[in-house]
Design an enzyme around this catalytic site. Structure first.
Site, short mmCIF file in Angstrom:
data_model
loop_
_atom_site.label_atom_id
_atom_site.label_comp_id
_atom_site.label_asym_id
_atom_site.label_seq_id
_atom_site.Cartn_x
_atom_site.Cartn_y
_atom_site.Cartn_z
N LYS A 114 -74.56 121.74 57.72
CA LYS A 114 -73.46 120.98 57.13
C LYS A 114 -73.97 119.69 56.50
O LYS A 114 -73.45 119.25 55.49
CB LYS A 114 -72.39 120.67 58.17
CG LYS A 114 -71.52 121.86 58.50
CD LYS A 114 -70.34 121.48 59.34
CE LYS A 114 -69.51 122.68 59.71
NZ LYS A 114 -68.45 122.35 60.67
N LYS A 196 -73.26 134.07 56.29
CA LYS A 196 -71.98 134.33 56.97
C LYS A 196 -70.79 134.19 56.02
O LYS A 196 -70.81 133.34 55.12
CB LYS A 196 -71.96 133.36 58.16
CG LYS A 196 -70.67 132.86 58.60
CD LYS A 196 -70.80 131.82 59.68
CE LYS A 196 -70.26 130.51 59.13
NZ LYS A 196 -69.80 129.55 60.11
N LYS A 199 -65.05 130.23 54.60
CA LYS A 199 -64.00 129.78 53.69
C LYS A 199 -64.52 128.67 52.77
O LYS A 199 -63.91 128.35 51.78
CB LYS A 199 -62.77 129.32 54.48
CG LYS A 199 -63.05 128.34 55.59
CD LYS A 199 -61.92 128.32 56.61
CE LYS A 199 -62.41 127.73 57.93
NZ LYS A 199 -61.57 128.02 59.06
P1 TYM Z 1 -64.24 127.72 62.66
O1 TYM Z 1 -62.92 127.20 62.22
O2 TYM Z 1 -65.41 127.54 61.79
O3 TYM Z 1 -64.14 129.25 62.97
C1 TYM Z 1 -63.17 129.75 63.87
C2 TYM Z 1 -63.71 130.94 64.62
O4 TYM Z 1 -64.09 131.97 63.71
C3 TYM Z 1 -65.42 132.37 63.97
N1 TYM Z 1 -66.03 132.75 62.68
C4 TYM Z 1 -66.64 133.91 62.45
N2 TYM Z 1 -66.85 134.98 63.22
C5 TYM Z 1 -67.50 136.03 62.68
N3 TYM Z 1 -67.93 136.05 61.39
C6 TYM Z 1 -67.74 135.01 60.57
N4 TYM Z 1 -68.16 135.05 59.32
C7 TYM Z 1 -67.06 133.87 61.09
N5 TYM Z 1 -66.70 132.67 60.57
C8 TYM Z 1 -66.07 132.00 61.57
C9 TYM Z 1 -66.09 131.16 64.59
O5 TYM Z 1 -67.21 131.51 65.36
C10 TYM Z 1 -64.97 130.61 65.43
O6 TYM Z 1 -64.90 131.27 66.68
N6 TYM Z 1 -66.13 124.70 66.08
C11 TYM Z 1 -65.19 125.77 65.94
C12 TYM Z 1 -63.78 125.36 66.27
C13 TYM Z 1 -63.62 124.80 67.63
C14 TYM Z 1 -63.69 125.51 68.87
C15 TYM Z 1 -63.46 124.55 69.88
C16 TYM Z 1 -63.94 126.85 69.16
C17 TYM Z 1 -63.36 123.50 67.95
N7 TYM Z 1 -63.26 123.36 69.29
C18 TYM Z 1 -63.48 124.91 71.23
C19 TYM Z 1 -63.94 127.18 70.53
C20 TYM Z 1 -63.72 126.24 71.53
C21 TYM Z 1 -65.27 126.20 64.49
O7 TYM Z 1 -65.91 125.64 63.69
O8 TYM Z 1 -64.50 127.20 64.13
#
Ligand code: TYM
Length: 333
Positions: A114, A196, A199
């Site tokens: 990032k 990966k 969005k």
């Molecule tokens: P975020 O918003 O990037 O993604 C949300 C969830 O989607 C999963 N994910 C994917 N899984 C498979 N293939 C992909 N291409 C893909 N893109 C995203 C992510 O692994 C995630 O599970 N840091 C976290 C949000 C968060 C969180 C937490 C999660 C904040 N606090 C506490 C668990 C527990 C995040 O960036 O999610």
């Protein structure tokens, strides 16, 4: 609280939900929701670590809430809430920041990635992002955190921070386990199957949004990058096809072997056309329910108010314990 084990997970409202978010995380939440006491959060505090347009952030937050429910997360059985509504998240994050080493945060691959993309806005929030994530999880004495593969390192850090706190101040936090499904934990970009699906991808053909119309989904799958081997086989040499088979399998419930067998000796055109229909039909009920829910803002508001109230009762309990253990004088008003 019930005797059930606790789940916590969340999604950032930094854009719209992709098929990657759905297959990597949310679909697993739906399967786990009856067995566990679940907290599903929309992590808006995390989202502002990269610049957001305020009105878009508000809209995305509400849309993600609606998409959680439309995907099948039952608001009667689970606690669905918005992170900024429960101020204990930011408060615990501060305490945990004081227990986390710069070196640990410097090692986080997501921070490295990032910061490369946001060189002009390298803010401290981006650096301490995983600490806020640890606070999210630890506030609820979470047993299990279902996420995609990319969050594994953050989870390991959350465990380390929890253990460190427990060692320094006595047993306070449950040590959470990560839950990553075998298939679909890393859905790849349709345009670059080595990175990966995200969005934040500049090329919109790389991702499928849960909101995409059937025609857009068909077009994106048709254009998905494959290879010249022309065989539907799940293997590392064919990352594009491997990714498409994964999507097919996760959405249809058919095993990888069944899919390979079904398309043996056939080219990619038929496979892609069928896959497009699997995705369109798999997402159709979700999209229709989502559109209905977005017309009912009062209902959505009721869900997030109740969710925040419930979450806060639990979070407050943990935070009070933490404040007492670190030596803060108890608040008397
Ligand atoms: P975020 O918003 O990037 O993604 C949300 C969830 O989607 C999963 N994910 C994917 N899984 C498979 N293939 C992909 N291409 C893909 N893109 C995203 C992510 O692994 C995630 O599970 N840091 C976290 C949000 C968060 C969180 C937490 C999660 C904040 N606090 C506490 C668990 C527990 C995040 O960036 O999610």
């Amino acid at each position: 609280m019930s005797d059930k084990k606790v789940i916590f997970s969340g999604v950032q409202p930094s854009g719209e939900l992709t098929l990657g978010n759905y297959l990597g995380a949310i679909k697993n939440w739906i399967e786990l929701q009856y067995e566990y006491e679940c907290y599903y959060c929309i992590v808006d505090l995390h989202a502002i670590t990269v610049p957001q347009v305020p009105k878009d952030l508000r809209r995305n937050t509400l849309e993600i809430l609606a998409q959680y429910i439309a995907s099948g997360i039952d608001p009667e059985k689970n606690t669905i809430f918005i992170q900024s509504h429960v101020s204990e998240h930011a408060e615990l994050a501060w305490v945990l920041n004081c227990l986390t080493y710069m070196g640990e945060l410097n090692r986080m691959t997501q921070f490295k990635e990032k910061s490369r993309k946001n060189e002009a806005n390298l803010n401290a929030g981006l650096f301490t992002y995983p600490v806020l994530m640890a606070a999210d999880i630890l506030l609820y004495q979470t047993d299990l955190v279902p996420v995609g593969e990319d969050q594994k390192q953050h989870l390991e850090l959350a465990r380390d921070i929890a253990k460190r706190f427990n060692n320094r101040y006595s047993e306070t936090f449950k040590i959470p386990e990560v839950y990553i499904s075998k298939v679909g934990a890393r859905i790849m970009s349709l345009q670059d199957p080595l990175s990966k699906m995200s969005k934040s991808d500049n090329n919109e053909n790389g991702y499928i949004l849960l909101k995409d119309s059937p025609d857009v989904i068909r077009r994106k799958i048709k254009r998905a990058v494959t290879d010249s081997l022309n065989r539907v086989k799940y293997c590392d040499e064919q990352p594009g096809i491997k990714n498409l088979i994964t999507i097919y399998s996760k959405l249809s419930g058919d095993s990888i072997e069944e899919i390979e067998k079904r398309y043996e000796g056939q080219g990619y055109a038929k496979f892609k056309a069928d896959l497009a229909e699997v995705v369109v039909e798999g997402l159709r009920p979700l999209r229709e329910k989502f559109e209905d829910l977005m017309k009912n803002k009062d209902y959505l508001e009721k869900v997030y108010i109740e969710g925040a109230n419930k979450a806060q009762r639990v979070a407050r309990k943990t935070l009070s314990k933490v404040y007492r253990k670190v030596g803060f004088i108890q608040r008397k008003y």
